[in-house]
Write an enzyme that holds these catalytic residues in place. Structure first.
Site, mmCIF file in Angstrom:
data_model
loop_
_atom_site.group_PDB
_atom_site.id
_atom_site.type_symbol
_atom_site.label_atom_id
_atom_site.label_comp_id
_atom_site.label_asym_id
_atom_site.label_seq_id
_atom_site.Cartn_x
_atom_site.Cartn_y
_atom_site.Cartn_z
ATOM 1 C CB SER A 64 -41.838 -48.557 116.660
ATOM 2 O OG SER A 64 -41.308 -47.662 116.050
HETATM 3 N N1 SAH Z 1 -41.672 -42.984 115.160
HETATM 4 C C1 SAH Z 1 -42.284 -43.590 114.849
HETATM 5 C C2 SAH Z 1 -42.417 -45.211 114.074
HETATM 6 C C3 SAH Z 1 -41.357 -44.174 112.446
HETATM 7 S S1 SAH Z 1 -41.741 -45.761 111.545
HETATM 8 C C4 SAH Z 1 -43.741 -43.543 115.076
HETATM 9 O O1 SAH Z 1 -43.865 -43.210 116.530
HETATM 10 O O2 SAH Z 1 -45.047 -43.748 114.927
HETATM 11 C C5 SAH Z 1 -39.870 -45.314 109.969
HETATM 12 C C6 SAH Z 1 -40.109 -42.833 109.828
HETATM 13 O O3 SAH Z 1 -39.626 -42.538 109.515
HETATM 14 C C7 SAH Z 1 -41.773 -43.531 108.710
HETATM 15 O O4 SAH Z 1 -42.929 -42.309 109.051
HETATM 16 C C8 SAH Z 1 -40.968 -43.003 107.418
HETATM 17 O O5 SAH Z 1 -41.533 -42.251 106.383
HETATM 18 C C9 SAH Z 1 -39.653 -42.154 107.829
HETATM 19 N N2 SAH Z 1 -38.694 -42.306 107.476
HETATM 20 C C10 SAH Z 1 -38.178 -42.502 106.266
HETATM 21 N N3 SAH Z 1 -37.157 -41.982 105.701
HETATM 22 C C11 SAH Z 1 -36.894 -41.273 105.593
HETATM 23 C C12 SAH Z 1 -35.783 -40.353 105.756
HETATM 24 N N4 SAH Z 1 -35.104 -40.531 104.904
HETATM 25 N N5 SAH Z 1 -35.943 -39.035 106.731
HETATM 26 C C13 SAH Z 1 -36.880 -38.633 107.407
HETATM 27 N N6 SAH Z 1 -38.102 -39.447 107.363
HETATM 28 C C14 SAH Z 1 -37.779 -40.821 106.966
#
Ligand code: SAH
Length: 227
Positions: A64
């Protein structure tokens, strides 16, 4: 040299986020100054780590933008000793910022940071990043689908969801302690960042923090379209 190069850029970004009013507490400012974002982005993008923008990680996912991490950290009102659950580990950057506030100066004490990621490859990527940045001892990484029931025995007083849910996730409200706070992006084409507060009587308040853009929450109760 290289180290100064990044810390200078980091300081400048923090000044910008303070000027914009996105960072307004000392604890969030300190966390942003402490966590080296260049260690959480793919090596070839290290020089872009302090541009205020999301960057690609793996599997078509993103880390993000710093201002979004700041807005979410401030809205959660993170404090030393908090018990935080993050859904969406990604690069591990955001959970490290939270860990820096919950365990100031990396002192292991009261407090807990658990981060759930659906892709094993990303959880491993986060593990390597957390090792490089020396946060690995503070963050518990779990590979699981955070869109539906999670097998935790404990509740959390802070919950951070970093992928867009189709609606406010009920199972996460249940995992929230009394007087707890959760931030979660909700929506598909139009997404709204929601702050959910559970008061000490268990009543739920929802506040809209404005538009945002996140990758969709996948999994059993995630967004149907996985594209
Ligand atoms: N917080 C992260 C960025 C998040 S991007 C950082 O600091 O880099 C969103 C993330 O959520 C992605 O890696 C994606 O694979 C994950 N994601 C999507 N659906 C999910 C689910 N149902 N359970 C856990 N993770 C999930």
């Amino acid at each position: 040299m290289k180290k100064n190069f990044f810390s200078e850029k980091r300081k400048r970004l923090v000044e910008q986020l303070k000027y914009e009013g996105v960072i307004f507490s000392k604890k969030v400012e300190k966390a942003f100054l402490a966590v080296p974002r260049e260690k959480y982005v793919p090596e070839r993008l290290a020089e872009e780590a302090y541009i205020d923008a999301p960057l690609p990680t793996l599997e078509g996912q993103t880390i993000s933008a710093p201002h979004m991490c700041a807005i979410m950290c401030e809205a959660l009102d993170l404090n030393e000793g908090d018990k935080l659950l993050e859904i969406g580990t990604g690069s591990g950057y955001h959970s490290s910022l939270c860990a820096e506030i919950i365990f100031p100066e990396k002192k292991i004490g009261k407090g807990l940071v658990v981060s759930v990621e659906i892709f094993k490859s990303l959880s491993l990527y986060a593990k390597k990043n957390l090792q490089k940045a020396s946060y690995i001892a503070l963050v518990n990484l779990i590979v699981a689908d955070g869109s539906s029931n999670l097998p935790f025995r404990t509740k959390f007083n802070k919950i951070l969801v970093t992928a867009a849910a189709k609606e406010i996730p009920e199972h996460l409200i249940e995992l929230l302690e009394l007087s707890g706070r959760m931030v979660v992006p909700v929506g598909k084409y139009f997404q709204d960042l929601k702050l959910i507060v559970k008061n000490r009587y268990g009543e739920i308040y929802v506040k809209s923090l404005g538009g945002c853009i996140f990758v969709p929450l996948r999994g059993l109760k995630g967004q149907q379209d996985d594209s």
